[in-house]
Design a protein around this motif. Structure first.
Motif, PDB file in Angstrom:
ATOM      1  N   ASP A  90       0.821  -1.215  -0.043  1.00 30.05           N
ATOM      2  CA  ASP A  90       0.163  -0.015   0.074  1.00 30.05           C
ATOM      3  C   ASP A  90       0.756   1.449  -0.026  1.00 30.05           C
ATOM      4  N   ALA A  91       0.199   2.394  -0.437  1.00 27.26           N
ATOM      5  CA  ALA A  91       0.989   3.701  -0.580  1.00 27.26           C
ATOM      6  C   ALA A  91      -0.186   4.630  -0.200  1.00 27.26           C
ATOM      7  N   PHE A  92       0.092   5.805   0.547  1.00 32.40           N
ATOM      8  CA  PHE A  92      -0.680   6.834   1.008  1.00 32.40           C
ATOM      9  C   PHE A  92       0.009   7.896   1.417  1.00 32.40           C
ATOM     10  N   ASP A  93      -0.725   9.078   1.314  1.00 33.53           N
ATOM     11  CA  ASP A  93      -0.300  10.445   1.836  1.00 33.53           C
ATOM     12  C   ASP A  93      -1.022  10.955   3.249  1.00 33.53           C
ATOM     13  N   THR A  94      -0.327  11.314   4.023  1.00 29.79           N
ATOM     14  CA  THR A  94      -0.866  11.826   5.459  1.00 29.79           C
ATOM     15  C   THR A  94      -0.159  12.929   5.969  1.00 29.79           C
ATOM     16  N   ALA A  95      -0.755  13.968   6.206  1.00 24.98           N
ATOM     17  CA  ALA A  95      -0.063  15.312   6.885  1.00 24.98           C
ATOM     18  C   ALA A  95       1.147  15.726   6.031  1.00 24.98           C
ATOM     19  N   GLY A  96       0.861  15.636   4.792  1.00 24.14           N
ATOM     20  CA  GLY A  96       2.151  16.047   3.759  1.00 24.14           C
ATOM     21  C   GLY A  96       3.192  15.071   3.586  1.00 24.14           C
ATOM     22  N   PHE A  97       3.034  14.037   4.417  1.00 19.79           N
ATOM     23  CA  PHE A  97       4.136  12.932   4.275  1.00 19.79           C
ATOM     24  C   PHE A  97       3.746  11.766   3.165  1.00 19.79           C
ATOM     25  N   GLY A  98       4.651  11.220   2.175  1.00 19.89           N
ATOM     26  CA  GLY A  98       4.214  10.330   1.324  1.00 19.89           C
ATOM     27  C   GLY A  98       4.749   8.876   2.049  1.00 19.89           C
ATOM     28  N   VAL A  99       3.832   7.901   2.267  1.00 22.64           N
ATOM     29  CA  VAL A  99       4.382   6.665   2.969  1.00 22.64           C
ATOM     30  C   VAL A  99       4.160   5.410   1.985  1.00 22.64           C
ATOM     31  N   LYS A 100       5.091   4.501   2.114  1.00 27.66           N
ATOM     32  CA  LYS A 100       4.932   3.163   1.386  1.00 27.66           C
ATOM     33  C   LYS A 100       4.927   2.387   2.369  1.00 27.66           C
ATOM     34  N   VAL A 101       4.281   1.016   2.338  1.00 26.53           N
ATOM     35  CA  VAL A 101       4.435   0.102   3.086  1.00 26.53           C
ATOM     36  C   VAL A 101       4.891  -1.403   2.750  1.00 26.53           C
ATOM     37  N   PHE A 102       5.760  -1.858   3.612  1.00 30.15           N
ATOM     38  CA  PHE A 102       6.404  -2.931   3.350  1.00 30.15           C
ATOM     39  C   PHE A 102       6.584  -3.834   4.460  1.00 30.15           C
ATOM     40  N   GLY A 103       6.309  -5.198   4.155  1.00 31.90           N
ATOM     41  CA  GLY A 103       6.473  -6.307   5.054  1.00 31.90           C
ATOM     42  C   GLY A 103       5.236  -6.875   5.652  1.00 31.90           C
ATOM     43  N   GLU A 104       5.192  -8.116   6.176  1.00 32.89           N
ATOM     44  CA  GLU A 104       3.885  -8.541   6.856  1.00 32.89           C
ATOM     45  C   GLU A 104       3.974  -9.088   7.964  1.00 32.89           C
ATOM     46  N   GLN A 105       5.229  -9.531   8.413  1.00 36.05           N
ATOM     47  CA  GLN A 105       5.462 -10.461   9.862  1.00 36.05           C
ATOM     48  C   GLN A 105       6.432 -10.124  10.733  1.00 36.05           C
ATOM     49  N   HIS A 106       6.050 -10.132  11.886  1.00 39.79           N
ATOM     50  CA  HIS A 106       6.973  -9.838  13.002  1.00 39.79           C
ATOM     51  C   HIS A 106       8.019 -10.902  13.042  1.00 39.79           C
ATOM     52  N   ALA A 107       9.643 -10.637  13.603  1.00 40.04           N
ATOM     53  CA  ALA A 107      10.485 -11.692  13.557  1.00 40.04           C
ATOM     54  C   ALA A 107      10.110 -12.685  14.430  1.00 40.04           C
ATOM     55  N   LEU A 108      10.532 -13.894  14.546  1.00 37.45           N
ATOM     56  CA  LEU A 108      10.404 -14.778  15.297  1.00 37.45           C
ATOM     57  C   LEU A 108      10.848 -14.548  16.824  1.00 37.45           C
ATOM     58  N   ILE A 109      10.189 -14.568  17.742  1.00 36.69           N
ATOM     59  CA  ILE A 109      10.935 -14.180  19.064  1.00 36.69           C
ATOM     60  C   ILE A 109      11.172 -15.772  19.859  1.00 36.69           C
ATOM     61  N   HIS A 110      10.161 -16.398  19.824  1.00 36.53           N
ATOM     62  CA  HIS A 110       9.999 -17.863  20.555  1.00 36.53           C
ATOM     63  C   HIS A 110       9.398 -18.940  20.092  1.00 36.53           C
ATOM     64  N   PRO A 111       9.901 -19.996  19.871  1.00 31.90           N
ATOM     65  CA  PRO A 111       8.989 -21.000  19.452  1.00 31.90           C
ATOM     66  C   PRO A 111       7.659 -21.360  19.762  1.00 31.90           C
ATOM     67  N   ASP A 112       7.056 -20.852  21.039  1.00 36.51           N
ATOM     68  CA  ASP A 112       5.888 -20.990  21.572  1.00 36.51           C
ATOM     69  C   ASP A 112       5.083 -19.753  21.474  1.00 36.51           C
ATOM     70  N   ILE A 113       5.571 -18.760  21.159  1.00 41.33           N
ATOM     71  CA  ILE A 113       4.985 -17.437  20.869  1.00 41.33           C
ATOM     72  C   ILE A 113       4.367 -17.190  19.395  1.00 41.33           C
ATOM     73  N   PRO A 114       3.285 -17.182  19.017  1.00 39.71           N
ATOM     74  CA  PRO A 114       2.652 -16.951  17.625  1.00 39.71           C
ATOM     75  C   PRO A 114       3.024 -15.787  16.944  1.00 39.71           C
ATOM     76  N   ILE A 115       3.590 -15.876  15.664  1.00 39.33           N
ATOM     77  CA  ILE A 115       4.080 -14.572  14.982  1.00 39.33           C
ATOM     78  C   ILE A 115       3.000 -13.671  14.395  1.00 39.33           C
ATOM     79  N   ILE A 116       3.073 -12.510  14.965  1.00 34.01           N
ATOM     80  CA  ILE A 116       1.919 -11.673  14.668  1.00 34.01           C
ATOM     81  C   ILE A 116       2.240 -10.663  13.447  1.00 34.01           C
ATOM     82  N   ARG A 117       1.253 -10.056  13.055  1.00 27.31           N
ATOM     83  CA  ARG A 117       1.747  -8.933  11.830  1.00 27.31           C
ATOM     84  C   ARG A 117       2.607  -7.818  12.133  1.00 27.31           C
TER      85      ARG A 117
END
Length: 213
Positions: A90-117
Motif C-alpha cells: 500500500d501507499a498513502f499520503d498523510t499530513a504532507g508525508f508520502g508513505v509506502k508499506v513493506f513487510g507482513e510479519q514480526h520476527a520470530l521471538i520464541h518457538p511457543d509465541i505466535p508470529i504476529i503482523r
C-alpha cells in the motif's frame, strides 16, 4: 525533514508544520505525541503502541490520523481518531508525508509465541522503519532506522541487515532495553560498519535530532 530519536522504538519526523510519529509505545516519552498530526504503528506490542496515550492525543487533536495493520486497529476501536488499516504494497499520503508499506510479519521471538503482523514504513522515499523485523524493501533507502537490540535478534543479524539494505545513513532504534555497557557495544559495531560501508551509522541519544536532506 527533521528526525528526532525518542526512547526505545519511537521516532518523530517533522517537515514544516507537520509532525509524524512512529511507534509511540509505553517506553517512549509521555510527550512523544505532542503536536502529532499522524501516527504510524508497525505492530501491536506494548513497546510500540500505547492505546491510552493515543486516546489522549486524539482527544487533543480530533483530526489525528493513525495508520497501522489489522491487529493494532483492533486494539484502537475506542480511540477517537481516523484509524486506517494498511498492508504490504500500500501507499498513502498523510499530513504532507508520502508513505509506502513493506513487510507482513514480526520476527520470530520464541518457538511457543505466535508470529504476529508487522509492517514497515518508508516515509518520503527517505526514511525506512521496519518495525520488529529485518524487512528489506528492495528499493533505495537513504535513511534506515535499524533495530539494534531485541529478544528476537542478535548482532550478526543486525550487521547482515545493514549490509543488505546498504543505506547512506542508519540510526539505531529498538535500543531501550540495554544498559550503558550494551550501548558501548552497539556504538562499536555501528562505527565499524560505518567505516566499512563509508556511511553514517550511529546511535542517536533520546531527544537527539538530525536534519535529513
Amino acid at each position: 525533514m527533521k528526525l528526532t530519536k525518542l526512547i526505545h522504538a519511537c521516532v518523530r519526523l517533522e517537515k514544516g508544520d507537520s509532525v509524524l510519529v512512529i511507534d509511540p509505545g509505553s517506553f517512549s516519552e509521555e510527550s512523544a505525541l505532542d503536536g502529532a498530526d499522524t501516527v504510524l504503528i508497525t505492530h501491536e506490542h506494548f513497546d510500540h503502541v500505547a492505546p491510552d496515550r493515543l486516546r489522549k492525543a486524539a482527544q487533543a487533536n480530533p483530526s489525528l490520523e493513525i495508520w497501522t495493520n489489522e491487529g493494532v486497529a483492533a486494539q484502537l476501536t475506542d480511540v477517537p481518531a481516523k484509524v486506517q488499516v494498511v498492508r504490504h504494497g500500500d501507499a498513502f499520503d498523510t499530513a504532507g508525508f508520502g508513505v509506502k508499506v513493506f513487510g507482513e510479519q514480526h520476527a520470530l521471538i520464541h518457538p511457543d509465541i505466535p508470529i504476529i503482523r508487522n509492517i514497515g514504513f518508508l516515509v518520503d522515499e527517505e526514511v525506512f522503519y521496519p518495525g520488529d523485523a529485518f524487512t528489506a524493501p528492495g528499493v533505495e533507502v537513504p535513511t534506515l532506522l535499524a533495530p539494534t537490540n531485541a529478544p528476537w535478534m542478535k548482532s550478526l543479524e543486525m550487521i547482515a541487515y545493514l549490509r543488505e539494505v546498504r543505506p547512506a545513513r542508519a540510526f539505531s532504534t529498538h535500543d531501550g532495553l540495554i544498559n550503558e555497557f550494551g550501548q558501548k557495544i552497539i556504538d562499536s559495531w555501528l562505527e565499524m560498519e560505518s567505516d566499512k560501508q563509508k556511511a553514517d551509522m550511529r546511535r542517536l541519544k533520546p531527544g537527539e535530532s538530525v536534519t535529513l536532506p
